[in-house]
Write a protein that holds these residues in place. Structure first.
Motif, PDB file in Angstrom:
ATOM      1  N   LYS A   1      31.466  48.120  45.969  1.00 23.44           N
ATOM      2  CA  LYS A   1      31.493  47.162  47.086  1.00 23.44           C
ATOM      3  C   LYS A   1      30.079  46.703  47.432  1.00 23.44           C
TER       4      LYS A   1
ATOM      5  N   HIS B   1      28.287  38.442  40.291  1.00 28.64           N
ATOM      6  CA  HIS B   1      29.119  38.715  41.477  1.00 28.64           C
ATOM      7  C   HIS B   1      30.594  38.719  41.068  1.00 28.64           C
TER       8      HIS B   1
ATOM      9  N   GLU C   1      28.827  44.344  44.791  1.00 31.33           N
ATOM     10  CA  GLU C   1      29.533  43.059  44.917  1.00 31.33           C
ATOM     11  C   GLU C   1      28.908  42.233  46.043  1.00 31.33           C
ATOM     12  N   HIS C   2      28.684  42.868  47.181  1.00 29.69           N
ATOM     13  CA  HIS C   2      28.074  42.163  48.313  1.00 29.69           C
ATOM     14  C   HIS C   2      26.628  41.776  48.017  1.00 29.69           C
TER      15      HIS C   2
ATOM     16  N   ASP D   1      25.211  38.061  48.107  1.00 27.48           N
ATOM     17  CA  ASP D   1      24.071  37.686  48.953  1.00 27.48           C
ATOM     18  C   ASP D   1      22.990  36.980  48.138  1.00 27.48           C
TER      19      ASP D   1
ATOM     20  N   HIS E   1      33.213  30.782  52.084  1.00 25.24           N
ATOM     21  CA  HIS E   1      33.744  31.983  51.421  1.00 25.24           C
ATOM     22  C   HIS E   1      33.197  33.262  52.077  1.00 25.24           C
TER      23      HIS E   1
ATOM     24  N   VAL F   1      26.118  34.316  40.594  1.00 27.25           N
ATOM     25  CA  VAL F   1      27.535  34.208  40.952  1.00 27.25           C
ATOM     26  C   VAL F   1      28.385  34.773  39.817  1.00 27.25           C
TER      27      VAL F   1
HETATM   28  C1  HEM Z   1      29.428  29.987  45.068  1.00 26.21           C
HETATM   29  C2  HEM Z   1      30.099  31.043  44.839  1.00 26.21           C
HETATM   30  C3  HEM Z   1      30.034  32.315  45.646  1.00 26.21           C
HETATM   31  C4  HEM Z   1      29.146  32.721  46.593  1.00 26.21           C
HETATM   32  C5  HEM Z   1      27.935  31.990  47.112  1.00 26.21           C
HETATM   33  C6  HEM Z   1      29.581  34.011  47.058  1.00 26.21           C
HETATM   34  C7  HEM Z   1      28.936  34.740  48.026  1.00 26.21           C
HETATM   35  C8  HEM Z   1      29.446  35.876  48.598  1.00 26.21           C
HETATM   36  C9  HEM Z   1      28.844  36.582  49.688  1.00 26.21           C
HETATM   37  C10 HEM Z   1      27.542  36.206  50.342  1.00 26.21           C
HETATM   38  C11 HEM Z   1      29.645  37.627  49.987  1.00 26.21           C
HETATM   39  C12 HEM Z   1      29.468  38.635  51.102  1.00 26.21           C
HETATM   40  C13 HEM Z   1      28.383  39.592  50.855  1.00 26.21           C
HETATM   41  C14 HEM Z   1      28.176  40.506  52.027  1.00 26.21           C
HETATM   42  O1  HEM Z   1      29.134  40.815  52.751  1.00 26.21           O
HETATM   43  O2  HEM Z   1      27.021  40.909  52.234  1.00 26.21           O
HETATM   44  C15 HEM Z   1      30.749  37.597  49.083  1.00 26.21           C
HETATM   45  C16 HEM Z   1      31.770  38.520  49.082  1.00 26.21           C
HETATM   46  C17 HEM Z   1      32.770  38.546  48.148  1.00 26.21           C
HETATM   47  N1  HEM Z   1      32.985  37.610  47.157  1.00 26.21           N
HETATM   48 FE1  HEM Z   1      31.844  36.004  46.766  1.00 26.21          FE
HETATM   49  N2  HEM Z   1      30.720  34.373  46.379  1.00 26.21           N
HETATM   50  C18 HEM Z   1      31.024  33.372  45.512  1.00 26.21           C
HETATM   51  C19 HEM Z   1      32.075  33.345  44.624  1.00 26.21           C
HETATM   52  C20 HEM Z   1      32.994  34.352  44.482  1.00 26.21           C
HETATM   53  C21 HEM Z   1      34.014  34.402  43.460  1.00 26.21           C
HETATM   54  C22 HEM Z   1      34.213  33.381  42.374  1.00 26.21           C
HETATM   55  C23 HEM Z   1      34.721  35.567  43.670  1.00 26.21           C
HETATM   56  C24 HEM Z   1      35.882  36.114  42.918  1.00 26.21           C
HETATM   57  C25 HEM Z   1      36.855  35.444  42.407  1.00 26.21           C
HETATM   58  C26 HEM Z   1      34.151  36.226  44.809  1.00 26.21           C
HETATM   59  C27 HEM Z   1      34.609  37.406  45.343  1.00 26.21           C
HETATM   60  C28 HEM Z   1      34.070  38.032  46.426  1.00 26.21           C
HETATM   61  C29 HEM Z   1      34.574  39.263  46.970  1.00 26.21           C
HETATM   62  C30 HEM Z   1      35.764  40.068  46.453  1.00 26.21           C
HETATM   63  C31 HEM Z   1      33.766  39.590  48.051  1.00 26.21           C
HETATM   64  C32 HEM Z   1      33.849  40.824  48.927  1.00 26.21           C
HETATM   65  C33 HEM Z   1      34.750  40.660  50.081  1.00 26.21           C
HETATM   66  C34 HEM Z   1      34.903  41.949  50.848  1.00 26.21           C
HETATM   67  O3  HEM Z   1      34.479  42.999  50.395  1.00 26.21           O
HETATM   68  O4  HEM Z   1      35.464  41.894  51.922  1.00 26.21           O
HETATM   69  N3  HEM Z   1      33.100  35.459  45.263  1.00 26.21           N
HETATM   70  N4  HEM Z   1      30.607  36.515  48.245  1.00 26.21           N
END
Ligand code: HEM
Lengths: 217, 314
Positions: free
Chosen positions: A55, A105, A58-59, A63, A178, A102
């Motif tokens: 986790k 990620h 991933e975060h 970020d 998102h 990304v």
């Molecule tokens: C432009 C594309 C994307 C950006 C800028 C982005 C950015 C982020 C950020 C900043 C976070 C939160 C980090 C934190 O809590 O500190 C996050 C969480 C997450 N993102 Fe992305 N993301 C992108 C695309 C995607 C894609 C394509 C997927 C999967 C299909 C994805 C899946 C997730 C998941 C599963 C989380 C965690 C949610 C959780 O734990 O509650 N993201 N993303």
């Protein structure tokens, strides 16, 4: 020192030697940290990334995706403010790193978090708006990455390439939404990113309207 | 007695703490050096000898359930009164002094009263019990709790025949709980149980983990543990227990009614809107595990919900 000499001196700052490789190496550091920390935590039971390394990773990578998007969009305003035109050529590097982050990620999500459970992957994509929007962000970045080479710019032609690359303004919006939707309750961080992007967009709009006003009718 | 966790740790846990500091330094170094990180460092169970031993009678554990290390139990917490990050509570609750502490028991009871914590606990025999713990965020632990059955306390208070629910309230003191200075959640945190859930022999008022007094970040000095429900039902740092006739408010339901219900029973078939609840990641494990109905306590608690639509009453 009065304002105008400061500006002149600032403008005179040239590209530091070795800036290109330095930027590339620096931009790799978070990725190396993420891969190494997650790898060590999973394989060797360490806690570099805390108790829940997948986790955390991933975060962490999400970020850094947003941070690289911010940096990419900051190049032009900074260049215009400082007169450092040599910055322009690094915009592509930063954008490509945003894409690399990304992808990492997404890989962390798909391989380590969901562990290639196809049911969950498809259900997430179909049912969960924050995943859909994140995916839309990733998909929008693909044509940008693919057409980032000189050859592709030539083949598309400047005008068409420019039009396509306006997607670069859509991606951060999708990414921030998102992020916003992914948090449980504390929206401080997504709000800060939203403000950052808003400033960068506002700069461009203001400049455009100033130029339109200045242009002869 | 004052709980001074930092001192406590220093005297008994010297090795793990130094390893922890090492790790911090190392992470910083990693930022500069980049590669070469995977070379091993402080494995998760290093210093296991100095770790407190998990004590207690296992309740509803699966054959492969092992107690989650102390470091994770006390270092990875959701306790928004001390910050929204998982490591925030351990950091920002350090100076919290959970003494003196009074607990008020009131509402629809024959014997209401306000008690010093020591007097409140004295009549009951403290037990050590190892329970499974499932967070709504799809991670889980196995935790050796110490505490007293909530039923003991309720029986002593003698609920009247109108009493149908129990409402719990966390301390509200923004000076001591810095998270309460922000508006992330409506404060104070409140939770509730149906009276039969509250009287269930598995429902615990915990005063400790790993045979020690509760660390501040785990909800010192008194918290609720309901092992078949998602972790957020386990309200921390309780100052009030009130018997009522209507379903009480509960904080996460108030904050986001689409996502968090009143019952919040662990249920692999009812997804959270933003993630699946079918599987969980056990802290310390790589592969996800299937989530069990009522978190593995189905035989003990399913009868409480006979005939109820658990999809509607999520
Ligand atoms: C432009 C594309 C994307 C950006 C800028 C982005 C950015 C982020 C950020 C900043 C976070 C939160 C980090 C934190 O809590 O500190 C996050 C969480 C997450 N993102 Fe992305 N993301 C992108 C695309 C995607 C894609 C394509 C997927 C999967 C299909 C994805 C899946 C997730 C998941 C599963 C989380 C965690 C949610 C959780 O734990 O509650 N993201 N993303």
């Amino acid at each position: 020192m009065d304002g105008s000499t400061f500006r002149t001196r600032l403008r005179a700052v040239r590209e530091p030697r070795g800036f290109t490789p330095l930027l590339a190496v620096a931009a790799c550091v978070p990725a190396v940290v993420a891969v190494a920390a997650m790898g060590s935590d999973i394989l060797r039971d360490t806690r570099f990334f805390g108790s829940n390394p997948i986790k955390h990773g991933e975060h962490f990578l999400g970020d850094w995706t947003l941070r690289f998007l911010l940096l990419t969009l900051a190049v032009t305003p900074v260049r215009q403010l400082t007169g450092w035109n040599w910055l322009a050529k690094h915009r592509r590097t930063l954008g490509l790193f945003a894409f690399a982050y990304v992808m990492l990620h997404w890989l962390t999500y798909a391989l380590l978090d969901v562990q290639l459970d196809w049911g969950d992957l498809t259900k997430d994509l179909a049912k969960r708006p924050y995943i859909m929007i994140g995916m839309a962000g990733l998909v929008c970045m693909m044509p940008l990455a693919l057409t980032s080479t000189k050859g592709m710019i030539r083949r598309l032609g400047g005008a068409r390439w420019n039009r396509l690359h306006r997607l670069a303004y859509v991606v951060p919006v999708l990414g921030t939404i998102h992020f916003w939707m992914s948090v449980k309750k504390d929206v401080t961080e997504p709000l800060l990113y939203a403000l950052g992007f808003a400033v960068l967009f506002a700069w461009r709009l203001a400049r455009r309207s100033r130029r339109a006003a200045a242009a002869p009718a | 007695m004052l709980i001074r966790r930092a001192d406590d740790l220093r005297s008994s846990d010297t090795t793990p703490e130094s390893l922890y500091l090492n790790r911090r330094d190392f992470l910083a170094a990693a930022g500069l050096l980049g590669a070469g990180l995977v070379a091993g460092f402080a494995p998760r169970d290093a210093g296991a000898m100095q770790e407190p031993q998990a004590v207690g009678k296992p309740f509803g554990l699966q054959p492969d359930d092992k107690p989650t290390p102390w470091k994770d139990v006390t270092g990875y917490n959701n306790f928004y009164e001390f910050g929204t990050g998982k490591e925030d509570p351990a950091e920002y609750a350090k100076g919290f002094v959970p003494r003196p502490w009074t607990v008020q028991v009131d509402g629809l009871v024959a014997k209401s009263g306000q008690y010093q914590l020591e007097d409140f606990l004295k009549p009951s025999a403290v037990e050590d019990r190892i329970y499974r713990h499932r967070c709504v965020e799809a991670w889980s632990m196995v935790i050796p709790w110490r505490g007293i059955p909530l039923a003991d306390v309720l029986k002593r208070a003698q609920p009247s025949s109108q009493a149908k629910f129990v409402e719990f309230t966390t301390l509200y003191d923004p000076k001591r709980m810095p998270g309460q200075r922000s508006g992330v959640l409506p404060w104070p945190y409140v939770e509730g149980l149906r009276l039969d859930e509250a009287m269930h022999p598995l429902t615990l008022l915990a005063t400790g983990v790993y045979g020690r007094d509760l660390p501040n970040q785990n909800g010192a000095p008194l918290r609720l543990v309901v092992p078949w429900k998602y972790g957020f039902k386990g309200i921390k740092s309780i100052v009030r227990i009130r018997l009522v006739d209507k379903q009480p408010r509960n904080t996460w339901n108030e904050a986001n009614p689409q996502e968090y219900g009143f019952y919040s029973n662990v249920n692999p078939e009812v997804d959270h809107p933003r993630w699946s609840q079918a599987k969980e990641r056990r802290i310390g494990e790589f592969l996800r595990r299937p989530t069990l109905m009522f978190n593995g306590y189905k035989d003990q608690v399913a009868s409480l919900y006979a005939g109820m639509d658990l999809r509607k009453n999520f």
